[in-house]
Design an enzyme around this catalytic site. Structure first.
Site, mmCIF file in Angstrom:
data_model
loop_
_atom_site.group_PDB
_atom_site.id
_atom_site.type_symbol
_atom_site.label_atom_id
_atom_site.label_comp_id
_atom_site.label_asym_id
_atom_site.label_seq_id
_atom_site.Cartn_x
_atom_site.Cartn_y
_atom_site.Cartn_z
ATOM 1 C CE1 TYR A 161 -3.857 2.343 0.798
ATOM 2 C CE2 TYR A 161 -2.327 3.326 2.374
ATOM 3 C CZ TYR A 161 -3.509 3.375 1.655
ATOM 4 O OH TYR A 161 -4.347 4.454 1.783
ATOM 5 C CE LYS A 165 -3.338 5.281 -1.519
ATOM 6 N NZ LYS A 165 -4.368 5.832 -2.434
#
Length: 265
Positions: A161, A165
């Protein structure tokens, strides 16, 4: 060189403009769509769930706003291209769609890796370049993506994740450089921990919830509506000279160490 005086009362207004919000069927996207509509924008409420999008439209129209619901799967390249073609004359694009699998790297399957990367990074890449090209051809616009504090600081179980990002931040900077001469601005908002369906797993654990609350300078989690102001700012003329930037809305999470408050003297 003379310059027309600015009417600061209109700085955040979006009257006569169309803003596309992808992921607006719930959470931060839904709040952002409502805030944009309140500033006069015609909001295209796009979501994987048409039912969620229609519910957001109902919230907007019952307050006198103007909005339309559109079903959109951002993993479908043809659908993204069609959406960019249809709404390429909009003044702004906001996208919030993301997913997370909380596992340590040793426990991740490649299928899980692909699922997180495809939605968080690949789809973002497609949205930015497809809408970026349309906006550039039509005189400019603003693109607002959603990164995270995890683009900068991480914890165990957040590797993939966080990587997506951080990748989104760099895509936004690159797009800002490539489309800037055509009047297209590209920025990202980086929230801290927000009470959304994506964080329900943490919220259900009192110890985990409390630890995250204490980490922020403000001592609490964010509400989804507290991200909406940043979106309005970046979509409006208030941010006309802001591009390639990351706007942290994290309650001070990345500003302080947060693990210990020493005595003042």
């Amino acid at each position: 060189m003379s310059h027309t005086p600015i009417d600061y009362s209109q700085l955040f207004r979006l009257d006569g403009r169309t803003v596309v919000v992808i992921g607006a069927g719930s959470g931060i996207g839904r709040e952002s769509a409502q805030a944009l509509a309140a500033q006069g924008a015609h909001v295209v409420v796009a979501d994987y769930s048409l039912e969620g999008a229609e519910a957001t439209v109902a919230l907007i129209t019952e307050r006198g706003g103007v909005a339309e619901a559109v079903e959109l799967n951002v993993l479908d390249d043809a659908a993204v291209e069609a959406a960019a073609e249809r709404f390429g004359t909009a003044s702004a694009l906001v996208f919030t769609a993301a997913t997370n699998v909380r596992k340590r790297m040793d426990d991740y399957s490649l299928d899980e890796f692909d699922r997180v990367v495809n939605l968080n990074l690949r789809a973002s890449f497609q949205l930015i370049r497809r809408f970026g090209a349309r906006f550039a051809a039509n005189g400019g616009g603003s693109i607002v993506g959603f990164a995270s504090i995890r683009a900068q600081v991480v914890e165990p179980g957040q590797g993939v994740y966080a990587a997506t990002k951080a990748g989104l931040v760099q895509l936004a900077k690159t797009a800002a450089a490539e489309y800037g001469a055509q009047g297209v601005r590209v920025n990202v908002v980086a929230p801290g921990v927000v009470e959304t369906p994506l964080t329900a797993q943490i919220k259900a654990n009192d110890e985990w919830y409390g630890a995250y609350a204490e980490k922020a300078a403000l001592g609490r989690w964010a509400r989804p509506d507290e991200l909406a102001g940043a979106v309005v700012y970046l979509a409006s003329d208030a941010s006309s000279f802001v591009t390639g930037s990351t706007l942290f809305v994290d309650g001070g999470w990345t500003a302080i160490d947060g693990r210990f408050t020493p005595p003042a003297s």
